[in-house]
Design an enzyme around this catalytic site. Structure first.
Site, PDB file in Angstrom:
ATOM      1  N   HIS A  28       3.412  10.993  -1.394  1.00  0.00           N
ATOM      2  CA  HIS A  28       3.091  11.619  -0.112  1.00  0.00           C
ATOM      3  C   HIS A  28       4.302  11.832   0.797  1.00  0.00           C
ATOM      4  O   HIS A  28       4.402  11.281   1.878  1.00  0.00           O
ATOM      5  CB  HIS A  28       1.934  10.942   0.635  1.00  0.00           C
ATOM      6  CG  HIS A  28       1.629   9.511   0.294  1.00  0.00           C
ATOM      7  ND1 HIS A  28       0.630   9.122  -0.559  1.00  0.00           N
ATOM      8  CD2 HIS A  28       2.200   8.383   0.700  1.00  0.00           C
ATOM      9  CE1 HIS A  28       0.597   7.840  -0.641  1.00  0.00           C
ATOM     10  NE2 HIS A  28       1.541   7.347   0.100  1.00  0.00           N
ATOM     11  N   HIS A  82      -5.508  -4.485  -2.751  1.00  0.00           N
ATOM     12  CA  HIS A  82      -5.271  -3.318  -1.879  1.00  0.00           C
ATOM     13  C   HIS A  82      -6.049  -2.139  -2.463  1.00  0.00           C
ATOM     14  O   HIS A  82      -6.029  -1.906  -3.670  1.00  0.00           O
ATOM     15  CB  HIS A  82      -3.765  -3.063  -1.876  1.00  0.00           C
ATOM     16  CG  HIS A  82      -3.295  -1.857  -1.142  1.00  0.00           C
ATOM     17  ND1 HIS A  82      -3.913  -1.325  -0.039  1.00  0.00           N
ATOM     18  CD2 HIS A  82      -2.187  -1.077  -1.343  1.00  0.00           C
ATOM     19  CE1 HIS A  82      -3.226  -0.279   0.383  1.00  0.00           C
ATOM     20  NE2 HIS A  82      -2.185  -0.094  -0.392  1.00  0.00           N
ATOM     21  N   GLU A  84      -5.620   1.148  -2.042  1.00  0.00           N
ATOM     22  CA  GLU A  84      -4.984   2.456  -2.257  1.00  0.00           C
ATOM     23  C   GLU A  84      -5.054   2.808  -3.747  1.00  0.00           C
ATOM     24  O   GLU A  84      -4.957   1.944  -4.626  1.00  0.00           O
ATOM     25  CB  GLU A  84      -3.542   2.482  -1.742  1.00  0.00           C
ATOM     26  CG  GLU A  84      -3.039   3.913  -1.643  1.00  0.00           C
ATOM     27  CD  GLU A  84      -1.768   4.080  -0.795  1.00  0.00           C
ATOM     28  OE1 GLU A  84      -1.185   3.085  -0.347  1.00  0.00           O
ATOM     29  OE2 GLU A  84      -1.375   5.250  -0.586  1.00  0.00           O
ATOM     30  N   ASP A  86      -3.252   4.029  -6.046  1.00  0.00           N
ATOM     31  CA  ASP A  86      -2.273   3.686  -7.083  1.00  0.00           C
ATOM     32  C   ASP A  86      -2.573   2.320  -7.691  1.00  0.00           C
ATOM     33  O   ASP A  86      -2.075   1.987  -8.765  1.00  0.00           O
ATOM     34  CB  ASP A  86      -0.825   3.776  -6.572  1.00  0.00           C
ATOM     35  CG  ASP A  86      -0.583   3.084  -5.242  1.00  0.00           C
ATOM     36  OD1 ASP A  86      -1.546   2.877  -4.494  1.00  0.00           O
ATOM     37  OD2 ASP A  86       0.581   2.754  -4.963  1.00  0.00           O
ATOM     38  N   HIS A 148       0.562  -2.670   3.843  1.00  0.00           N
ATOM     39  CA  HIS A 148       0.676  -1.645   4.853  1.00  0.00           C
ATOM     40  C   HIS A 148      -0.662  -0.960   5.163  1.00  0.00           C
ATOM     41  O   HIS A 148      -0.680   0.043   5.891  1.00  0.00           O
ATOM     42  CB  HIS A 148       1.709  -0.599   4.406  1.00  0.00           C
ATOM     43  CG  HIS A 148       1.248   0.247   3.221  1.00  0.00           C
ATOM     44  ND1 HIS A 148       1.315   1.619   3.235  1.00  0.00           N
ATOM     45  CD2 HIS A 148       0.690  -0.070   2.042  1.00  0.00           C
ATOM     46  CE1 HIS A 148       0.859   2.116   2.093  1.00  0.00           C
ATOM     47  NE2 HIS A 148       0.467   1.109   1.356  1.00  0.00           N
ATOM     48  N   ASP A 167       1.984  -4.316  -2.323  1.00  0.00           N
ATOM     49  CA  ASP A 167       3.044  -3.333  -2.041  1.00  0.00           C
ATOM     50  C   ASP A 167       4.318  -3.973  -1.484  1.00  0.00           C
ATOM     51  O   ASP A 167       5.401  -3.390  -1.589  1.00  0.00           O
ATOM     52  CB  ASP A 167       2.539  -2.291  -1.027  1.00  0.00           C
ATOM     53  CG  ASP A 167       1.695  -1.206  -1.684  1.00  0.00           C
ATOM     54  OD1 ASP A 167       1.954  -0.870  -2.848  1.00  0.00           O
ATOM     55  OD2 ASP A 167       0.776  -0.689  -1.021  1.00  0.00           O
ATOM     56  N   TYR A 195      12.332   2.252  -0.439  1.00  0.00           N
ATOM     57  CA  TYR A 195      10.895   1.972  -0.414  1.00  0.00           C
ATOM     58  C   TYR A 195      10.492   1.410   0.954  1.00  0.00           C
ATOM     59  O   TYR A 195       9.503   1.832   1.558  1.00  0.00           O
ATOM     60  CB  TYR A 195      10.572   0.976  -1.536  1.00  0.00           C
ATOM     61  CG  TYR A 195       9.138   0.552  -1.637  1.00  0.00           C
ATOM     62  CD1 TYR A 195       8.264   1.221  -2.483  1.00  0.00           C
ATOM     63  CD2 TYR A 195       8.657  -0.529  -0.915  1.00  0.00           C
ATOM     64  CE1 TYR A 195       6.944   0.824  -2.595  1.00  0.00           C
ATOM     65  CE2 TYR A 195       7.342  -0.937  -1.022  1.00  0.00           C
ATOM     66  CZ  TYR A 195       6.489  -0.260  -1.864  1.00  0.00           C
ATOM     67  OH  TYR A 195       5.187  -0.654  -1.976  1.00  0.00           O
ATOM     68  N   HIS A 228       4.876  -2.726  -7.391  1.00  0.00           N
ATOM     69  CA  HIS A 228       5.764  -1.633  -7.805  1.00  0.00           C
ATOM     70  C   HIS A 228       7.139  -2.218  -8.127  1.00  0.00           C
ATOM     71  O   HIS A 228       7.638  -3.071  -7.373  1.00  0.00           O
ATOM     72  CB  HIS A 228       5.953  -0.609  -6.679  1.00  0.00           C
ATOM     73  CG  HIS A 228       4.699   0.075  -6.241  1.00  0.00           C
ATOM     74  ND1 HIS A 228       4.032   0.980  -7.038  1.00  0.00           N
ATOM     75  CD2 HIS A 228       3.998   0.003  -5.090  1.00  0.00           C
ATOM     76  CE1 HIS A 228       2.981   1.433  -6.383  1.00  0.00           C
ATOM     77  NE2 HIS A 228       2.921   0.851  -5.208  1.00  0.00           N
TER      78      HIS A 228
HETATM   79 FE1  FEO Z   1      -0.319   1.168  -0.698  1.00  0.00          FE
HETATM   80 FE2  FEO Z   1       1.175   0.988  -3.754  1.00  0.00          FE
HETATM   81  O1  FEO Z   1      -0.163   1.439  -2.527  1.00  0.00           O
END
Ligand code: FEO
Length: 397
Positions: A28, A82, A84, A86, A148, A167, A195, A228
């Site tokens: 994004h 989380h 999100e 991903d 986040h 994250d 990041y 990640h």
């Molecule tokens: Fe907030 Fe890696 O997703």
């Protein structure tokens, strides 16, 4: 199942079972030139537990890596740190397939997951500090709201002194190496900073509180396993220290000069400003927007003390790439900056005022009123630009 996707053992009882997204190039608006990983972790406790999942297209990779250790249907619990996509994109499908006894998430996680998907069997909310027995091991959940997302949480595995940090402490970096100690430190610092700047910067005050909370809890943390990038199994203090530094955003004698130009007039002004900054011993990052991505601009700002932005005026407005980068920076809320606006114009010259207004709205302390040049800057305007660079250098102290 694809038997070439293997799990990687990261401690006596924990395996990495995530996915590597070598081709990811945009997150994004954040340019992810080195791809990413979606880490998921398998805890081989009495009650076998999966921590987080992966993006929907990587479901088979996740299940195959799990199957290299244990049959996925042997998983008892799934923890979703989380919501999100991903980390949760394949969750409904794997829950349908695996049929775990329970799926856990924070209170907000339960709500946010429900706003994305229908998870078969539902999701059980867990509170901050709540513990979950896995039989011979125990998990502790720590809410990390707005680090986040409102639903974000950490999960701590006491037996292995391992923090699954979702994250936080991660980086978008696809590598064949799974551990931070296998990657050169400059790479880690650059990719970690990128990041942090592009994902976590707006939440810096909360991150300082979170780091203080972790210090106060005195949990032994031998391994930090983010969702990640590489896993920190040695010297976790390295990434914790970097996060404190990035979150504090202490300004240094560094300036970021960002601009776009029509016929090189604004570029000429940028060069004069940079000469003035250099004469004042300020390290200058010169970033023409035809060559610089917005995500690199914010990364360079992480340790900068000044942001100087230039734009020609086009159709009564700043140039589109300048509007783009300022819009992006405004959302990421960099702190502790001084700055200035400059640019050339033909007959109306609104861009300098527009850039200055956005900088002010971002909390940037402006040095001077902004410098405008009609069509082509003459020697007196270029001298003014040089003096602006010197004035910024002086104010940086
Ligand atoms: Fe907030 Fe890696 O997703």
């Amino acid at each position: 199942m694809k038997d070439y996707f293997k799990a990687v053992k990261i401690s006596d009882n924990v395996y990495w079972v995530g996915a590597i997204d070598w081709g990811l190039r945009d997150f994004h608006g954040y340019s992810t030139g080195r791809g990413s990983t979606y880490n998921a972790f398998l805890i081989m406790a009495d009650k076998i537990t999966l921590i987080d999942a992966v993006r929907a297209p990587f479901k088979e990779e996740l299940l195959s890596r799990i199957a290299s250790v244990v049959s996925p249907s042997d998983i008892t619990y799934i923890v979703s740190n989380h919501a999100e996509m991903d980390h949760s994109g394949c969750l409904p499908d794997i829950v349908e397939e695996i049929r775990p006894e329970k799926v856990f998430a924070s209170n907000f996680g339960v709500k946010n997951l429900a706003s994305h998907f229908s998870i078969p069997g539902g999701v059980v909310p867990v509170k901050d500090g709540e513990k979950l027995s896995l039989g011979n091991m125990e998990l502790t959940f720590l809410e990390t709201r707005m680090v986040h997302w409102p639903d974000s949480m950490f999960t701590y595995l006491g037996k292995e002194s391992m923090l699954f940090s979702n994250d936080a402490f991660g980086m978008h970096m696809a590598t064949s190496e799974r551990f931070a100690d296998e990657i050169p430190t400059p790479d880690l610092e650059r990719m970690g900073a990128e990041y942090y700047a592009n994902i976590l910067l707006p939440y810096s005050p909360l991150i300082i509180k979170l780091l203080n909370r972790l210090d106060g809890l005195k949990l032994p943390i031998r391994t930090i396993a983010p969702d990640h990038g590489p896993i920190w199994r040695k010297d976790t203090g390295q990434i914790l220290g970097l996060y404190r530094k990035w979150a504090e955003q202490k300004p240094t004698r560094k300036a970021v000069v960002v601009y776009d130009t029509m016929w090189e007039s604004t570029a000429t002004m940028a060069r004069s400003i940079s000469e003035g900054l250099a004469a004042g011993n300020v390290s200058t990052k010169f970033m023409p927007l035809k060559l610089s991505h917005r995500s690199d601009v914010v990364t360079e700002l992480l340790d900068a003390g000044a942001l100087v932005v230039g734009s020609s005026t086009l159709h009564n407005n700043m140039l589109p790439p300048v509007a783009d980068v300022l819009n992006y920076l405004k959302g990421l809320k960099p702190k502790n900056l001084i700055g200035a606006a400059f640019g050339s114009y033909g007959w109306s010259g609104e861009s300098v005022g527009q850039v200055g207004d956005i900088l002010k709205a971002m909390g940037v302390e402006l040095v001077g009123e902004g410098i405008k040049a009609k069509f082509v800057p003459d020697e007196s305007v270029l001298k003014e630009c040089y003096c602006l660079g010197q004035a910024i250098a002086e104010k940086l102290g």
